[in-house]
Design a protein around this motif. Structure first.
Motif, PDB file in Angstrom:
ATOM      1  N   ALA A  47       0.842  -1.197   0.000  1.00 43.65           N
ATOM      2  CA  ALA A  47       0.000   0.000   0.000  1.00 43.65           C
ATOM      3  C   ALA A  47       0.879   1.251   0.000  1.00 43.65           C
ATOM      4  O   ALA A  47       1.880   1.326   0.721  1.00 43.65           O
ATOM      5  CB  ALA A  47      -0.910  -0.013   1.221  1.00 43.65           C
ATOM      6  N   THR A  48       0.510   2.217  -0.813  1.00 42.41           N
ATOM      7  CA  THR A  48       1.298   3.445  -0.894  1.00 42.41           C
ATOM      8  C   THR A  48       0.913   4.408   0.225  1.00 42.41           C
ATOM      9  O   THR A  48      -0.252   4.486   0.628  1.00 42.41           O
ATOM     10  CB  THR A  48       1.078   4.151  -2.248  1.00 42.41           C
ATOM     11  N   ASN A  49       1.893   5.160   0.677  1.00 44.26           N
ATOM     12  CA  ASN A  49       1.639   6.152   1.728  1.00 44.26           C
ATOM     13  C   ASN A  49       0.719   7.255   1.235  1.00 44.26           C
ATOM     14  O   ASN A  49      -0.167   7.727   1.968  1.00 44.26           O
ATOM     15  CB  ASN A  49       2.960   6.752   2.216  1.00 44.26           C
ATOM     16  N   ILE A  50       0.909   7.674  -0.026  1.00 41.43           N
ATOM     17  CA  ILE A  50       0.118   8.785  -0.557  1.00 41.43           C
ATOM     18  C   ILE A  50      -1.355   8.423  -0.611  1.00 41.43           C
ATOM     19  O   ILE A  50      -2.220   9.252  -0.323  1.00 41.43           O
ATOM     20  CB  ILE A  50       0.636   9.228  -1.952  1.00 41.43           C
ATOM     21  N   MET A  51      -1.672   7.161  -0.951  1.00 44.89           N
ATOM     22  CA  MET A  51      -3.081   6.765  -1.006  1.00 44.89           C
ATOM     23  C   MET A  51      -3.709   6.791   0.379  1.00 44.89           C
ATOM     24  O   MET A  51      -4.848   7.254   0.551  1.00 44.89           O
ATOM     25  CB  MET A  51      -3.217   5.366  -1.612  1.00 44.89           C
ATOM     26  N   GLU A  52      -2.987   6.333   1.373  1.00 45.81           N
ATOM     27  CA  GLU A  52      -3.526   6.358   2.732  1.00 45.81           C
ATOM     28  C   GLU A  52      -3.759   7.786   3.204  1.00 45.81           C
ATOM     29  O   GLU A  52      -4.728   8.076   3.905  1.00 45.81           O
ATOM     30  CB  GLU A  52      -2.587   5.606   3.683  1.00 45.81           C
ATOM     31  N   GLN A  53      -2.868   8.692   2.798  1.00 46.65           N
ATOM     32  CA  GLN A  53      -3.043  10.108   3.151  1.00 46.65           C
ATOM     33  C   GLN A  53      -4.280  10.689   2.463  1.00 46.65           C
ATOM     34  O   GLN A  53      -5.050  11.451   3.071  1.00 46.65           O
ATOM     35  CB  GLN A  53      -1.798  10.895   2.750  1.00 46.65           C
ATOM     36  N   LEU A  54      -4.483  10.334   1.189  1.00 48.06           N
ATOM     37  CA  LEU A  54      -5.641  10.822   0.451  1.00 48.06           C
ATOM     38  C   LEU A  54      -6.942  10.323   1.081  1.00 48.06           C
ATOM     39  O   LEU A  54      -7.930  11.064   1.166  1.00 48.06           O
ATOM     40  CB  LEU A  54      -5.563  10.371  -1.012  1.00 48.06           C
ATOM     41  N   LYS A  55      -6.949   9.090   1.529  1.00 54.28           N
ATOM     42  CA  LYS A  55      -8.152   8.522   2.135  1.00 54.28           C
ATOM     43  C   LYS A  55      -8.531   9.263   3.426  1.00 54.28           C
ATOM     44  O   LYS A  55      -9.714   9.523   3.681  1.00 54.28           O
ATOM     45  CB  LYS A  55      -7.945   7.027   2.400  1.00 54.28           C
ATOM     46  N   VAL A  56      -7.533   9.611   4.208  1.00 51.29           N
ATOM     47  CA  VAL A  56      -7.796  10.367   5.436  1.00 51.29           C
ATOM     48  C   VAL A  56      -8.410  11.723   5.097  1.00 51.29           C
ATOM     49  O   VAL A  56      -9.395  12.161   5.726  1.00 51.29           O
ATOM     50  CB  VAL A  56      -6.495  10.548   6.246  1.00 51.29           C
ATOM     51  N   ALA A  58     -10.028  12.577   2.284  1.00 55.17           N
ATOM     52  CA  ALA A  58     -11.348  12.429   1.677  1.00 55.17           C
ATOM     53  C   ALA A  58     -12.415  12.162   2.736  1.00 55.17           C
ATOM     54  O   ALA A  58     -13.524  12.711   2.680  1.00 55.17           O
ATOM     55  CB  ALA A  58     -11.318  11.291   0.653  1.00 55.17           C
ATOM     56  N   ARG A  59     -12.061  11.339   3.699  1.00 54.46           N
ATOM     57  CA  ARG A  59     -13.025  11.020   4.758  1.00 54.46           C
ATOM     58  C   ARG A  59     -13.317  12.266   5.596  1.00 54.46           C
ATOM     59  O   ARG A  59     -14.468  12.523   5.961  1.00 54.46           O
ATOM     60  CB  ARG A  59     -12.465   9.898   5.628  1.00 54.46           C
ATOM     61  N   ALA A  60     -12.275  13.041   5.869  1.00 49.77           N
ATOM     62  CA  ALA A  60     -12.458  14.269   6.649  1.00 49.77           C
ATOM     63  C   ALA A  60     -13.314  15.286   5.897  1.00 49.77           C
ATOM     64  O   ALA A  60     -14.036  16.083   6.506  1.00 49.77           O
ATOM     65  CB  ALA A  60     -11.096  14.876   6.989  1.00 49.77           C
ATOM     66  N   ALA A  61     -13.249  15.229   4.554  1.00 45.58           N
ATOM     67  CA  ALA A  61     -14.019  16.161   3.723  1.00 45.58           C
ATOM     68  C   ALA A  61     -15.452  15.687   3.496  1.00 45.58           C
ATOM     69  O   ALA A  61     -16.228  16.350   2.800  1.00 45.58           O
ATOM     70  CB  ALA A  61     -13.310  16.355   2.384  1.00 45.58           C
ATOM     71  N   GLY A  62     -15.814  14.534   4.047  1.00 39.17           N
ATOM     72  CA  GLY A  62     -17.164  14.011   3.859  1.00 39.17           C
ATOM     73  C   GLY A  62     -17.390  13.415   2.497  1.00 39.17           C
ATOM     74  O   GLY A  62     -18.540  13.295   2.042  1.00 39.17           O
ATOM     75  N   LEU A  63     -16.309  13.018   1.823  1.00 32.59           N
ATOM     76  CA  LEU A  63     -16.396  12.427   0.482  1.00 32.59           C
ATOM     77  C   LEU A  63     -15.990  10.955   0.570  1.00 32.59           C
ATOM     78  O   LEU A  63     -14.948  10.546   0.069  1.00 32.59           O
ATOM     79  CB  LEU A  63     -15.492  13.200  -0.489  1.00 32.59           C
ATOM     80  N   TRP A  64     -16.824  10.178   1.209  1.00 37.10           N
ATOM     81  CA  TRP A  64     -16.461   8.803   1.567  1.00 37.10           C
ATOM     82  C   TRP A  64     -17.685   7.908   1.411  1.00 37.10           C
ATOM     83  O   TRP A  64     -18.788   8.275   1.810  1.00 37.10           O
ATOM     84  CB  TRP A  64     -15.969   8.787   3.015  1.00 37.10           C
ATOM     85  N   ASN A  65     -17.488   6.738   0.790  1.00 38.75           N
ATOM     86  CA  ASN A  65     -18.596   5.783   0.597  1.00 38.75           C
ATOM     87  C   ASN A  65     -19.811   6.463  -0.044  1.00 38.75           C
ATOM     88  O   ASN A  65     -20.930   6.398   0.469  1.00 38.75           O
ATOM     89  CB  ASN A  65     -19.011   5.147   1.927  1.00 38.75           C
ATOM     90  N   LEU A  66     -19.584   7.073  -1.187  1.00 39.61           N
ATOM     91  CA  LEU A  66     -20.658   7.816  -1.845  1.00 39.61           C
ATOM     92  C   LEU A  66     -21.646   6.900  -2.563  1.00 39.61           C
ATOM     93  O   LEU A  66     -22.705   7.354  -2.992  1.00 39.61           O
ATOM     94  CB  LEU A  66     -20.057   8.815  -2.848  1.00 39.61           C
ATOM     95  N   PHE A  67     -21.313   5.618  -2.712  1.00 37.67           N
ATOM     96  CA  PHE A  67     -22.189   4.689  -3.420  1.00 37.67           C
ATOM     97  C   PHE A  67     -23.234   4.118  -2.437  1.00 37.67           C
ATOM     98  O   PHE A  67     -23.705   4.824  -1.556  1.00 37.67           O
ATOM     99  CB  PHE A  67     -21.363   3.569  -4.058  1.00 37.67           C
ATOM    100  N   LEU A  68     -23.624   2.857  -2.613  1.00 38.76           N
ATOM    101  CA  LEU A  68     -24.611   2.169  -1.773  1.00 38.76           C
ATOM    102  C   LEU A  68     -25.965   2.878  -1.754  1.00 38.76           C
ATOM    103  O   LEU A  68     -26.383   3.448  -0.732  1.00 38.76           O
ATOM    104  CB  LEU A  68     -24.106   2.009  -0.330  1.00 38.76           C
ATOM    105  N   ALA A  95      -8.269   7.922  -8.097  1.00 38.28           N
ATOM    106  CA  ALA A  95      -9.311   8.613  -7.334  1.00 38.28           C
ATOM    107  C   ALA A  95     -10.320   7.688  -6.659  1.00 38.28           C
ATOM    108  O   ALA A  95     -10.637   7.898  -5.478  1.00 38.28           O
ATOM    109  CB  ALA A  95     -10.035   9.613  -8.228  1.00 38.28           C
ATOM    110  N   PRO A  96     -10.887   6.690  -7.337  1.00 38.06           N
ATOM    111  CA  PRO A  96     -11.938   5.892  -6.680  1.00 38.06           C
ATOM    112  C   PRO A  96     -11.520   5.310  -5.338  1.00 38.06           C
ATOM    113  O   PRO A  96     -12.294   5.351  -4.377  1.00 38.06           O
ATOM    114  CB  PRO A  96     -12.232   4.801  -7.717  1.00 38.06           C
ATOM    115  N   GLU A  97     -10.297   4.780  -5.247  1.00 33.35           N
ATOM    116  CA  GLU A  97      -9.861   4.209  -3.970  1.00 33.35           C
ATOM    117  C   GLU A  97      -9.759   5.277  -2.899  1.00 33.35           C
ATOM    118  O   GLU A  97     -10.065   5.024  -1.726  1.00 33.35           O
ATOM    119  CB  GLU A  97      -8.519   3.489  -4.107  1.00 33.35           C
ATOM    120  N   ALA A  98      -9.340   6.475  -3.281  1.00 31.17           N
ATOM    121  CA  ALA A  98      -9.191   7.550  -2.300  1.00 31.17           C
ATOM    122  C   ALA A  98     -10.516   7.870  -1.606  1.00 31.17           C
ATOM    123  O   ALA A  98     -10.540   8.286  -0.445  1.00 31.17           O
ATOM    124  CB  ALA A  98      -8.626   8.805  -2.972  1.00 31.17           C
ATOM    125  N   PHE A  99     -11.633   7.661  -2.332  1.00 28.80           N
ATOM    126  CA  PHE A  99     -12.957   7.936  -1.774  1.00 28.80           C
ATOM    127  C   PHE A  99     -13.666   6.658  -1.315  1.00 28.80           C
ATOM    128  O   PHE A  99     -14.852   6.687  -1.016  1.00 28.80           O
ATOM    129  CB  PHE A  99     -13.812   8.655  -2.823  1.00 28.80           C
TER     130      PHE A  99
END
Length: 405
Positions: A47-56, A58-68, A95-99
């Protein structure tokens, strides 16, 4: 017909676009450099460090699990509302993984949400929604034509309080990722059932179960897609509890159809985003390059291709939004023809637009400098994923012919 997006969707579009500009696009080069550094160090499947940073972020921005759709666990969006957001995410491969909106996890999470037991949701859906683990879907097999899923040969045999699984699977996307912890596996529990669509079942197999072996990574046109990637697996006398069955024996096809409909919408909208970005690159490149005394943008063939690209993209988008609307209003089963239509139209559209963009870029277009070659490989792959063109065209034709029989 109202083509305007709701204020809620417009707000999410604006926020998502701003996040892409501020965080995702600048991170692309960092991501690829990190993967390459991991590869040189001997393990690209980290796993890349940059992707984990992006996920944090995105989640803080309320852009998380937009599907379902139709679930309190997601953002409460319908398929039609999620579609334009999926298009924005499709503009970047990372991008998709980041969100937390990337395949195959989105499809697997929908399976858990709709067909899983409460215990299965607690054990697997919860950490997937949190982005703590990854998952994979093991359906395609190397020894049969898996475009006809009734051909599947993998065995799921009950033995007391356990099921014993034997078989081979390949193109198990996401499985090489070390964060992948769970497989949704499709095999036959009742191979002699006269109803060929009730022979199959789906069962959960933790990746660390004894007897599960990944035999190789599968590159796509030379790209290994690390750290995500695709794997080929053997399953030799793999034992899991009876409680790992999804929904019940003989329900595999039912689950597959429920899973693949939304997945096809997501693929198509991401392809439209990919094509939009390719058209942008095509226009910018054609304006900045001079050939035979004038900008490439002033060459007649270039203008014709730019115009055709715009027509093709907008056609595909309208078809896809129509399919999403029908899924929301009449259900996936009734919308089967519309879903099949977009699954043929969108990948072929994206391939054509990418091909023209590559031509405008010249030799640079087939390098890694502009990601066009990589995106072309991904788009070509999606003419197979979730069913090949031929199967979808056949289904569309059968429905058309049925109107006159």
């Amino acid at each position: 017909m109202d083509f305007d997006y709701s204020p809620k969707v417009q707000d999410l579009q604006a926020r998502l676009t701003a996040f892409m500009e501020e965080h995702i696009y600048p991170a692309e080069a960092v991501y690829h450099a990190e993967v390459e550094a991991n590869r040189k160090a001997g393990n690209a499947w980290v796993a890349t460090n940059i992707m984990e940073q992006l996920k944090v972020k995105a989640r803080a921005a309320g852009l998380w699990n937009l599907f379902l759709p139709e679930s309190e666990r997601g953002a409460g969006l319908s398929n039609l509302e999620y579609a334009p957001l999926c298009e924005i995410m499709g503009r970047s491969w990372i991008a998709p993984e980041a969100f937390n909106c990337n395949a195959p996890d989105t499809g697997n999470m929908e399976v858990f949400e709709r067909y899983g037991s409460e215990a299965q949701k607690e054990q697997w859906l919860k950490p997937l929604l949190a982005g703590e683990i990854r998952s994979a879907f093991a359906m395609t097999e190397p020894d049969v034509a898996s475009s006809d899923a009734t051909n599947i040969q993998a065995e799921i045999v009950r033995d007391g309080d356990e099921y014993v699984i034997n078989g081979k699977k390949w193109w198990t996307t996401g499985a090489p990722d070390p964060r992948c912890k769970i497989l949704i596996f499709m095999g036959k529990t009742d191979p002699t059932n006269p109803n060929r669509h009730q022979q199959q079942s789906m069962i959960l197999i933790p990746l660390d179960t004894p007897g599960v072996t990944m035999t190789r990574f599968l590159p796509v046109f030379g790209y290994d897609d690390a750290p995500h990637g695709h794997g080929e697996f053997t399953f030799e006398n793999v034992r899991v509890p009876v409680s790992n069955i999804l929904l019940g024996e003989g329900r595999g096809f039912e689950i597959a159809q429920g899973r693949l409909g939304p997945g096809r919408i997501h693929h198509c909208m991401r392809l439209i985003g990919m094509a939009e970005r390719a058209l942008e690159a095509m226009c910018k490149r054609s304006l900045s390059r001079v050939a035979f005394g004038k900008p490439v943008a002033e060459q007649g063939v270039t203008r014709e291709r730019i115009a055709e690209a715009r027509i093709l993209i907008d056609q595909a988008r309208l078809l896809t939004l129509n399919a999403a609307f029908k899924m929301d209003t009449v259900g996936n089963k009734v919308a089967a023809k519309e879903i099949a239509m977009i699954k043929v139209a969108a990948p072929n559209m994206a391939l054509q637009v990418l091909d023209w963009a590559i031509q405008v870029h010249g030799a640079a277009g087939i390098s890694d400098d502009f990601n066009l070659a990589f995106h072309y490989a991904q788009a070509r792959t999606l003419r197979f994923a979730d069913g090949p063109d031929e199967v979808h065209r056949n289904a569309i034709a059968k429905q058309e012919l049925a109107r006159y029989q």
